[in-house]
Structures are given as structure tokens and as C-alpha cells.
Scaffold this active site. Structure first.
Site: not given
Length: 826
Positions: A91, A121, A192-194, A248-250
């Protein structure tokens, strides 16, 4: 509502305040902190060189109104390869261009995002540099709750890069708005710490900071991506260039407990199975509950994703499933998830308790509709009449609104129903529009895209008798809507909408708000019911509720009882005030009747009055409880349905009660103004511009023209008025001539209009008096109008009083006010 926020920051010109706030962040204290802090400088010296600051322009800064040079976004990164690979949050760089990376020694480099995975992320930024200090990762098994940690990053402002905060690991395996588990810490994490490092006292990175709570009053609640997820993603980045995820398709739905964070043994319900998918081929069915993948339990979507991290596409796995028939095991070969859709976010707010255990459908018994009720569907709004209700997905992916329009044509054709959908589509892109014949209910359907933003929507219109039911699905992004799994899941929910309500279905939750009575809870310790169609408002210490035609009403007044006052004395005073107010022929009093309401002594009385046109009735209930007086007045006209009004009053009396918990604890003394009322007391009004003053009874109310410079002043009271008009630019004779013409014209128009003109000597000047007794709209009244001149100003004073309230006392008060007028020269 509690909220989590990703902690990238936008930079504005640094201020002293921002710096002070950052430096005032206080570290948490715990046993052993003093010993730990002795090694902190060495740990910082070892690790801070691996932490960098990232800055760039937000993508939307290209807009003219956002083109400030200080409109910059920033975050933090961690060096993971000495040749210039920087790990950060996805992000941070998602909407960033012109990236610049600044190392701890102050060197700047141009950066470029090379790898990106929004579901974890995490992202990689590459700079052209060598010999960088790469971070050392901790062993995932060595991380313990309570161990000291430091967060290193770029909080608030880019000038504060490589700031360090100190705390502990507060929790592990947290499921908070993330596809995978997170570490919780009380080390201060700020915007800003991200992307920054969470390190232990060995100088090892245990996590990448990503989220924090931003609710007022909540401190020291931050989250970091644990190092096992970081290593998993990095391994995939460098091996495959992306994160290879099994498929898996679920489509899976969490139980209510999982949604709100309550520990549960429930698995994940299979809400949709993609045809020809690995799950479909293995016999997985809609309605099955996935309990585990191999030995890893899958009680939440986070546990499901954590379990899949252990596998790659093409590997075989065993699924443990449960359905109505019992337990079963399905073995399948995993496919590869090529979807680029954003991962669903976990709802962080678990502050409410499920009142809908076992409810699989939701509907309205009054309007007769129902649909499926997934555990993650939350009712967020509903109109007071129930004609509109809105739902939101707990993950924030979509919203649904159901709106009912009544009194529509009962024989709309398919074309007519389609046109109803098209009425409000101006500017939007219509992607699909058709009439669908489908059991049990046909409907018109329109799919479109909003003119602004990336929101997709689907509207369906159903008809039932004279009602049209509109159900609108709004999906927050095309990325979600174009995902076949998501879209099928949305359509499955829409397809479940039916124009029927099965009252015998114990799994159907009724949200109908339709009722004949509304319960009113007041802060005065009083509760009562009013007819549902009556609307109310609050004023001062009272409440008023009116019928739709505004002819019937209930007013409630709450005041404090004076010391020594009694219920009987109060009721007698009110009756005397009523009889004193009206002339005998214009009033009726049934008489006080002692009774008991809600185990409290009460007195009821009924007053009737008229101004000469129509009679109004007032049914009054007097109660005194805990030193407060409660007066409830139901008013209705003579021609109202008496049987209906008797029922309204009876329902009111039965509903009155005094729950202590409803009383506002700050409730104090509320003065009853009638206790202070002195009918002989006056207050002086002075008009400086027109040089007069008058003493009017204190209980009269002024008009809207209260300014002392106004040329017109009116005092009002029940059934009468006192008006003074001043004119400093006209001639007295002109004003007299004008009035004379008005009176003559009225007399010519109506033979019953009679008036007399006399000359009098008042206020040391000649006064022309016009006296009238007339009936306007069956309301008889008496009016005296005086015209005179004082000090160059012409005054016209009108005294008007309806015959219904023309008691000797009231007529005297009106004339006394007139004779208190005082005039002064310049």
C-alpha cells in the site's frame, strides 16, 4: 466505530507541532525494561542502517488542485538484499510514482517497484546500489509474546526518518484486516511507519509494520506482518517473480463467530463452487463446510490462507469437509490462482453479540420479502417505515439496498418495469438490461457502472400488487465485480430474493419495523407509546407528536414539582387557569378524575374550547413522580373519530411507565414557569428610533420584529394581539384618510361589518378611534384601532381580542398596556 488504517503518510511542510507530538510518544513500561534498554543503542546501531525511507508523488497528485510540491506520500522500507532490493508494504507504493529512497546515511536513490503482492501487502522496490546493509531475519519460532521490540520507521514527516519506538510483542496470530496473521505490538506505530522494521533485542527483524488503530482514545495498538509471511513472499518473489497461490475453485463464508472474532469450532461454508475447478472435480458441493486442509484447521479465512501457504499449485491435498450427511474427505490437485483481485479484508470490530444464531434468511413480514442471510451481511440502515433497508458486507466488498415504492400501477408490463430502472441512469454506463422470467418471481434487471469511480452496480425490480421492490447491489470496484467467483456469489445472493415470507421458517429473521405504535423513551424517566404514523419533535423541556393531518397531537411537558406541591393542587390550578382564560360560553370542563397509571397516582381531565368556529378537545393526564410533574395533553378536533381518539388515549395510558434506567443521570431541577407566572407583572419595550416605550404583560410573546428600530411591533397572546405601527414620513391626515377608506370598504362589502369612529383626547393629543365588533370566519372579535401623532411621528395602535377570551380581566390588561405608552421628544 473502531477503524484500522494503513500507515503510509502524506508529507506537508514540517511544523514544530508535528515534531513535538512525535517526540512526546511515551514507551510502554514492563518488568525488565531497564535492563533491556541498556542494549538498545547497540541494537539500533546494528539495525537502523537496514531501514530506509521511501518518498514519492501520489498518483492523484497529477490533478491541478492537488499539485502542491508538498503533496508527497511517504513510508518506510527494509533492505533485504545488499544489491538494492527494498522490502515495503504494497500500500505504500501502490499509488506512488517518482519514487525516491533515502538510506540511513542520507543518500538518495531513484527507486522502481519490481514486485508487488497486494494480498500480503508486501512489495519490493529496487534501487541501483551495492554494499547495502541487509536486515537479519529472526526465526519465526523464536518470537514470543512479551518480548521487547522496537519499531523503526518514518513517522508523520519525512524529516523524522529512522525514528525508533520501544515496546513489546502484545499478541501473536492476530486476524485484523489482513489475508494472513499479524503480530500485535504496543511499540508506537504512526502514519509513515508502514513498511518499517519491527526488531527484537538481537537486532533481528520479526515483522514489517503495516497497520494501527486510529480510534480516539485507543493507544499503542499496532500490527506487523510476521517474518514467516515475509519470508514466504520473498521466496516466491525471487523464485517466481510473484506469489504463486494455490487455487481450489471455491468461495467460502465465515461463521458469525469468525466474523466478530469469537473462538469457534465452526469451519468455512462453501458458498460457491466454480464448475470444472479442482474442488468441483473432487466432489466439493455448495453448502459443504471446510473444516481443515490436511491437518490445518480452517475456522477462519485467515487460517485457510495460512494453511494454503504450505502448498504450491499442482500439489495434492486432502480437504476435511462436513455437511448434513456427515463428514467426508476430498482429495484434489491444487490449481494456480491467477486472479489479481484484491483480497478480502477482515472485519476488526467484534463489539456486538449475535442475536441471529441459526438465522439463514432475512426478510420483512409486513412487506413480504426474504433472501439469504450470510453471516457477513450487516444491516446498516433502515427507514422508520421499513420501505428502505441497506446492508453491507462485513469485509467492505459490496452493499445492498432494498427499496419499496407503494401506490404504483398494478399492471406494469415488462417494458414498463424496465423503464422504471432506466429513470435514474443518466450519465452512468449501462452494461446489461433485460426482463428476466424466472421462478418464483419475474424481474427487470439492469447492470451498470457509475460515471465517477470504479463502482459497479446491479438493480433488479420486482412487482407485487401496487408495490415495486427495487434491490440494488453496489460493488466497490470492477476488480471485485469482474472476479467470476465474487460475481457468482453476489448473484447467488440476489437470486435468493423472493416476494414471499415464510412465517413458519425458524431460520428466517424478521426485520419488519411496521407497527401501530411507536415507543418513545425520554431522558425524563418516562416512556409511552404514540401512534406509529405520528411524527414528533422536541422543544425545551417538552415533546410534541402530531398526526399526519396535523389535527391531532400529543404534547408532553416535564417540570419539577415545587416543595410541598400536591397532584390535586396542581390539577386544580390548571383547571382554574383554563376557566379564567375563556368566557363561559366558549369553554367546557369535564372535571378532574382521580386514577392510577403505572402504579402512580394520576388525575385526568378533559377541556373543550372554541374561538367560535370549531371546538377542540384536550384530554390531560397529570402525574407526579420522584419530584417531577408529567403533563400529557392529547388534543383533537370535535369532528375527529371519538372512538378512535378514545383508543389512542387508552393505549397511551396503558403504555406509560417510568423505567429508572431511562432517566438521564444529569437530570436536575426543571422550573415550571407557571409557578413563577404573575399576570400583573409587565416588562418594558422601548423603541429608540420611533421614540416610544410600552409596558406589556410578561406572559405576552413578541413577534418576529423584536428589533428596537422596527416600525412595527406586535405582542401575541391566545386569542388576541397588541400591535404598534410608527411612521415618521407620513402625514396624520393621510393616515386617517387611508384607514377611513379601508373601514368603509369593509362595511360596503359586508353588511354585518359595523364600526364606529370617535375623537378622543389621549396622551395630550387628539386621537381618532375606530371601534369594531365583527365575525371573521365564524370567529367573533372586538378591535379598537387608534391613530394619532406625537412629536412628528404618526402612530397606529391596534387592540384585538377574540370574544372567546374577552374576559373582563383580559380586556382590562389589553387596555392597560395601551395606556402605558410613553413618548419622548428628540
Amino acid at each position: 466505530m473502531k477503524k484500522l488504517r494503513t500507515i503510509r503518510n502524506k508529507v506537508v511542510k514540517a511544523t514544530a507541532t508535528a515534531v513535538i507530538l512525535a517526540t512526546l510518544s511515551a514507551p510502554a513500561a514492563y518488568a525488565g525494561a531497564a535492563e533491556d534498554r541498556g542494549v538498545i543503542p547497540a541494537v539500533i546501531d546494528k539495525t537502523t542502517s537496514s531501514v530506509v525511507a521511501i518518498i514519492g508523488k501520489p498518483t492523484d497528485s497529477k490533478k491541478v488542485w492537488q499539485s502542491s510540491r508538498y503533496n508527497l506520500a511517504h513510508g518506510t522500507g527494509v533492505v533485504v538484499r545488499s544489491n538494492g532490493y527494498i522490502l515495503t508494504n504494497a500500500h505504500v507504493v501502490k499509488d506512488m510514482h517518482n519514487i525516491t529512497v533515502v538510506t540511513s546515511d542520507g543518500k538518495s536513490y531513484t527507486g522502481k517497484t519490481t514486485h508487488y503482492d497486494e494480498e500480503s501487502d508486501l512489495a519490493l522496490v529496487k534501487i541501483e546500489a551495492t554494499g547495502l546493509s541487509a536486515a537479519t531475519f529472526a526465526s519465526p519460532t523464536d518470537i514470543k509474546v512479551g518480548e521487547p521490540v522496537m519499531a523503526i520507521g518514518t513517522p508523520l514527516s519525512f524529516t523524522l526518518r529512522n525514528s525508533v519506538t520501544y515496546g513489546i510483542v502484545s499478541g501473536m496470530e492476530r486476524s485484523v484486516q489482513s489475508k494472513y496473521q499479524l503480530i500485535q505490538t504496543d511499540a508506537a506505530i504512526n502514519p509513515g511507519n508502514s513498511g518499517g522494521a519491527l526488531v527484537n533485542l538481537k537486532g533481528e527483524v520479526i515483522g514489517i509494520n503495516t497497520l494501527k488503530y486510529v480510534e480516539y482514545g485507543v493507544d499503542s495498538l499496532g500490527f506487523a506482518i510476521p517474518i514467516d509471511t515475509v519470508q514466504h513472499v520473498l521466496d516466491h518473489f525471487f523464485k517466481y517473480g510473484k506469489v504463486k497461490r494455490p487455487y481450489l475453485g471455491v468461495e467460502l463464508g465465515e461463521s458469525w463467530e469468525a466474523v466478530v472474532g469469537i473462538p469457534s469450532g465452526n469451519g468455512l461454508e462453501v458458498t460457491y463452487v466454480e464448475p470444472d475447478s479442482p474442488a468441483a472435480k473432487a466432489g466439493v458441493k455448495q453448502g459443504d463446510v471446510l473444516m481443515a486442509i490436511e491437518e490445518a484447521k480452517t475456522r477462519t479465512l485467515v487460517e485457510y490462507n495460512e494453511a494454503l501457504k504450505k502448498f504450491l499449485p499442482e500439489q495434492k491435498v486432502k480437504l476435511k469437509l462436513q455437511n448434513a450427511a456427515g463428514q467426508k474427505v476430498a482429495e484434489l490437485t491444487l490449481g494456480e490462482d491467477e486472479s489479481s483481485a484484491t483480497s478480502p479484508e477482515q472485519e476488526a470490530d467484534g463489539s456486538y453479540i449475535d442475536a441471529d444464531q441459526g438465522k439463514t434468511h432475512i426478510g420483512d413480514s409486513h412487506y413480504g420479502w426474504s433472501m439469504k442471510y450470510p453471516a457477513g451481511l450487516i444491516k446498516v440502515d433502515q427507514s422508520s417505515d421499513g420501505e428502505s433497508v441497506s446492508f453491507a458486507d462485513s469485509k467492505g466488498e459490496f452493499a445492498i439496498n432494498i427499496n419499496i415504492q407503494e401506490k404504483q400501477s398494478v399492471d406494469l408490463s415488462p417494458l414498463g418495469l424496465l423503464r422504471k430502472l432506466s429513470d435514474n441512469q443518466y450519465g452512468n454506463t449501462v452494461l446489461e438490461k433485460q426482463y428476466v422470467e424466472q421462478e418464483p418471481d419475474n424481474y427487470a434487471k439492469l447492470i451498470g457502472k457509475r460515471e465517477f469511480g470504479d463502482q459497479f452496480y446491479q438493480v433488479r425490480a420486482y412487482q407485487k400488487a401496487d408495490k415495486i421492490f427495487y434491490i440494488t447491489l453496489a460493488v466497490k470496484s470492477g476488480e471485485l465485480y469482474n472476479n467470476s467467483f465474487k460475481r457468482n456469489s453476489y448473484n447467488d445472493l440476489l437470486d435468493s430474493f423472493v416476494l414471499s415470507y415464510d412465517a413458519d421458517n425458524g431460520g428466517l429473521k424478521d426485520i419488519s419495523v411496521y407497527q401501530t405504535q411507536d415507543t418513545v423513551t425520554t431522558p425524563y424517566g418516562l416512556m409511552f407509546d404514540v401512534p406509529a404514523e405520528w411524527s414528533g419533535r422536541e422543544w425545551g423541556g417538552g415533546l410534541t407528536y402530531r398526526s399526519e393531518d396535523e389535527e391531532k397531537s400529543l404534547s408532553v411537558q416535564v417540570t419539577s414539582a415545587a416543595s410541598g406541591d400536591t397532584l390535586k393542587a396542581w390539577a386544580n390550578r390548571e383547571e382554574s387557569r383554563f376557566t379564567d382564560r375563556y368566557v363561559a360560553d366558549y369553554r367546557k370542563v369535564k372535571g378532574a378524575e382521580e386514577t392510577e397509571i403505572a402504579d402512580v397516582a394520576a388525575i385526568e381531565n378533559r377541556y373543550s374550547y372554541t374561538m367560535g368556529d370549531k371546538w377542540e378537545h384536550m384530554h390531560v393526564i397529570y402525574l407526579i413522580k420522584d419530584k417531577y410533574k408529567y403533563e400529557l395533553i392529547t388534543t383533537y378536533p370535535e369532528d375527529a373519530n371519538q372512538e378512535e381518539m378514545n383508543e389512542v388515549i387508552a393505549d397511551l395510558k396503558k403504555s406509560i411507565h417510568f423505567p429508572k434506567e431511562a432517566t438521564n443521570p444529569s437530570l436536575g431541577f426543571i422550573q415550571d414557569e407557571d409557578d413563577l407566572l404573575d399576570l400583573n407583572r409587565t416588562s418594558t419595550y422601548t423603541n429608540e428610533k420611533y421614540r416610544y416605550s410600552v409596558k406589556a404583560p410578561e406572559d405576552w410573546t413578541g413577534g418576529y420584529d423584536d428589533e428596537s428600530g422596527s416600525d412595527r411591533k406586535t405582542f401575541h397572546f391566545e386569542g388576541g394581539s397588541f400591535t404598534i405601527t410608527a411612521d415618521d414620513s407620513s402625514d396624520l391626515q393621510d393616515e386617517v384618510n387611508s384607514l377611513e377608506q379601508d373601514y368603509k370598504k369593509s362595511a360596503e362589502t359586508d353588511a354585518n361589518y359595523k364600526y364606529t369612529v370617535t375623537d378622543e383626547k389621549l396622551f395630550d393629543t387628539d386621537v381618532k378611534k375606530y371601534a369594531t365588533q365583527y365575525k371573521s370566519r365564524n370567529v367573533p372579535y372586538t378591535q379598537n384601532e387608534y391613530v394619532f401623532e406625537k412629536h412628528g411621528i404618526v402612530y397606529t395602535v391596534r387592540l384585538r381580542l377574540n370574544d372567546a377570551v374577552k374576559t373582563d380581566e383580559q380586556w382590562k390588561r389589553l387596555n392597560d398596556a395601551f395606556f402605558t405608552m410613553h413618548f419622548k421628544d428628540k
